[in-house]
Write an enzyme that holds these catalytic residues in place. Structure first.
Site, PDB file in Angstrom:
ATOM      1  N   GLY A 145       0.820  -1.191   0.000  1.00 28.70           N
ATOM      2  CA  GLY A 145       0.000   0.000   0.000  1.00 28.70           C
ATOM      3  C   GLY A 145       0.858   1.247   0.000  1.00 28.70           C
ATOM      4  O   GLY A 145       2.071   1.210   0.224  1.00 28.70           O
ATOM      5  N   GLY A 146       0.215   2.381  -0.264  1.00 29.67           N
ATOM      6  CA  GLY A 146       0.913   3.658  -0.164  1.00 29.67           C
ATOM      7  C   GLY A 146       1.484   4.160  -1.468  1.00 29.67           C
ATOM      8  O   GLY A 146       1.289   3.581  -2.540  1.00 29.67           O
ATOM      9  N   VAL A 172       4.991   6.691  -3.106  1.00 32.63           N
ATOM     10  CA  VAL A 172       6.418   6.511  -3.360  1.00 32.63           C
ATOM     11  C   VAL A 172       7.223   6.875  -2.107  1.00 32.63           C
ATOM     12  O   VAL A 172       6.875   7.800  -1.378  1.00 32.63           O
ATOM     13  CB  VAL A 172       6.880   7.366  -4.568  1.00 32.63           C
ATOM     14  CG1 VAL A 172       6.720   8.861  -4.307  1.00 32.63           C
ATOM     15  CG2 VAL A 172       8.323   7.036  -4.944  1.00 32.63           C
ATOM     16  N   CYS A 190       5.647   9.935  -0.059  1.00 29.32           N
ATOM     17  CA  CYS A 190       4.322   9.419   0.311  1.00 29.32           C
ATOM     18  C   CYS A 190       3.205  10.208  -0.364  1.00 29.32           C
ATOM     19  O   CYS A 190       2.058  10.236   0.114  1.00 29.32           O
ATOM     20  CB  CYS A 190       4.139   9.405   1.820  1.00 29.32           C
ATOM     21  SG  CYS A 190       5.470   8.534   2.682  1.00 29.32           S
TER      22      CYS A 190
END
Length: 222
Positions: free
Chosen positions: A70-71, A73, A167
């Site tokens: 998940g998330g 860079v 992020c």
């Protein structure tokens, strides 16, 4: 309570570790040990499933790897504590949110031990100090088991974070312990403390250390 294996990997390229933890997750059975993988990676950007290409601004000579966590860079490099919790969540009756909260709380307690007031944010996973981000989280759960994990900045070079929107947040300040503590404890000291806090928060009582990636199971002909 229960036991957990601490797998000491040292400095290893990102992709072999990613593939190994995915393989471990896919092949583990009900008896497979829960593990924490402790590792550092050479410089690499990883782009999570929610990642958008425009958040990678100018990677230069650092590779960008599309991954299944998940998330958005983020950047990994030497001087950063990376811990991948490979846990059977169903066996421990943990939800994904429970695991995220436990990891964030463990990081907060670890930093409090060194006199730093840190906190998580409900709108953006990770741990922050005075608005800057010092630890990132990105997990994947498959077959009821977790992999990928957390990264805590100790004394790594922060310059590569300027080549991305960390992020997914433009201008997000990234922090490291080296700039907040004088003297700064060693990466090994902080890692040991963080592992203790993770074990406490996840209710593991005993840990055993092993080195290297798991060896593939050899199927014995019947």
């Amino acid at each position: 309570m229960g036991d957990i294996t601490l797998r000491q990997l040292g400095l290893m390229d990102y992709q072999p570790v990613w593939h190994a933890m995915a393989d471990y997750t896919d092949k583990r059975d009900e008896q497979a040990a829960d593990e924490l993988w402790l590792v550092q990676h050479p410089p690499v950007f990883t782009q999570g499933q929610a990642g958008k290409a425009e958040h990678v601004l100018m990677p230069g000579d650092i590779p960008v790897i599309q991954v299944d966590r998940g998330g958005q860079v983020t950047y990994h490099g030497p001087g950063q504590i990376i811990i991948y919790p490979l846990l059977d969540l169903r066996r421990r009756n943990l939800g994904v949110r429970d695991l995220v909260s436990a990891i964030e709380a463990a990081i907060v307690r670890c930093l409090a031990y060194y006199g730093l007031e840190a906190y998580p944010r409900a709108d953006a996973p990770g741990v922050y100090i005075d608005g800057g981000k010092i630890a990132s989280l990105g997990l994947r759960v498959r077959r009821g088991c977790s992999f990928h994990g957390l990264a805590l900045n100790v004394d790594l070079d922060l310059e590569p974070f300027g080549r991305i929107n960390p992020c997914g947040y433009q201008g997000l300040e990234m922090l490291r312990l080296k700039d907040l503590l004088d003297p700064c404890p060693s990466l090994e000291q902080v890692q040991q403390r963080l592992v203790q806090e993770l074990m406490t928060g996840l209710a593991y009582s005993e840990a055993s250390d092993v080195s290297g990636l798991p060896q593939p199971k050899i199927e014995t002909p019947q």
